[in-house]
Enzyme design. Structure first.
Site, PDB file in Angstrom:
ATOM      1  CG  HIS A   1      -1.866  -0.920   1.361  1.00 15.33           C
ATOM      2  ND1 HIS A   1      -2.132  -1.789   2.367  1.00 15.33           N
ATOM      3  CD2 HIS A   1      -2.776  -1.208   0.352  1.00 15.33           C
ATOM      4  CE1 HIS A   1      -3.257  -2.470   2.007  1.00 15.33           C
ATOM      5  NE2 HIS A   1      -3.656  -2.113   0.845  1.00 15.33           N
TER       6      HIS A   1
ATOM      7  CB  CYS B   1      -3.077  -0.936   8.332  1.00 14.15           C
ATOM      8  SG  CYS B   1      -1.807  -2.069   8.919  1.00 14.15           S
TER       9      CYS B   1
END
Length: 253
Positions: free
Chosen positions: A161, A246
């Site tokens: 990501h 996250c």
């Protein structure tokens, strides 16, 4: 009071997806203890947490940030780039809506993971190329345009990501471990850090930076810059390409 959404790890955590690193054994019991210490760190710095119901059939569900992107009073519910992660979004959407947010959703054929989105003031950088595609970015841009956001696409190829590669300091400087940053020139201000996990910080307010214990050199650098590192050990989540960003969705603060 600043609020964060969290979701406790499930028994199948060790089965989580791995894409850019070699799979390693994950100690689930240790991971649960580390997750609780992460939550405790949020609480100790004045944050309140709201727990999203667990979803045992999704090993990656602890990585709650991927389920949405929040800006202003709007939560855009993601459509995960990995099919097996899509069931994670439903309970997360209900939980954020109960916190008073309007919601909209990324629709097929768009894909978007919240971990690909880096917000710096009204500028929103979105990583394209891994779990997030151009259509997902177009839909997010359309959703946030009425709120004045400037959405910018940047390439992501070397990591899972965008926020696996970069995050930002309170002054807006983007930080990253340069060998894993596809396009450092895409950011107005970029500063290299000496460790991969040093690229991951969560802004807790009052110049406090939540960050991983695996980046002591980066913590020292941030302290020299006048910031206050709040260090947590998340080794078991790092084995699954996870980082401090996250494990929560920061709603306010």
């Amino acid at each position: 009071m600043p609020t964060a959404l969290i979701r406790r790890p499930g028994a199948r955590l060790a089965e989580g997806l791995v894409t850019h690193i070699e799979r390693q054994p994950v100690d689930v019991e240790l991971a649960i203890r580390q997750w609780q210490l992460y939550v405790d760190a949020l609480h100790s710095t004045g944050w309140t947490t709201v727990e999203v119901p667990p979803i045992e059939e999704c090993p990656d569900s602890v990585f709650i940030e991927d389920t949405m992107v929040v800006y202003g009073d709007l939560a855009v519910i993601a459509r995960a780039g990995a099919d097996e992660r899509r069931p994670e979004a439903a309970a997360a959407a209900e939980t954020v809506q109960a916190q008073g947010y309007r919601i909209t959703r990324i629709a097929d054929p768009g894909t978007l993971d919240g971990g690909d989105v880096l917000k710096i003031g009204s500028t929103i950088y979105i990583g394209e190329g891994g779990r997030t595609n151009a259509e997902g970015i177009r839909q997010l841009r359309e959703a946030f345009a009425p709120l004045g956001a400037d959405v910018r696409s940047v390439p992501v190829r070397k990591v899972l990501h965008l926020k696996s590669a970069v995050t930002a300091l309170p002054d807006g400087t983007v930080i990253g471990y340069e060998p894993l940053v596809d396009a450092p020139e895409a950011f107005e201000r970029f500063r290299a850090v000496p460790e991969e996990s040093g690229a991951h910080v969560v802004l807790l307010g009052e110049d406090r930076l939540l960050m991983a214990a695996s980046a002591p050199k980066s913590a020292a650098l941030f302290a020299e810059l006048g910031y206050a590192p709040v260090v947590v050990d998340i080794s078991e989540f790092e084995k699954l390409e996870g980082c401090v960003t996250c494990l929560s969705v920061r709603l306010r603060g």
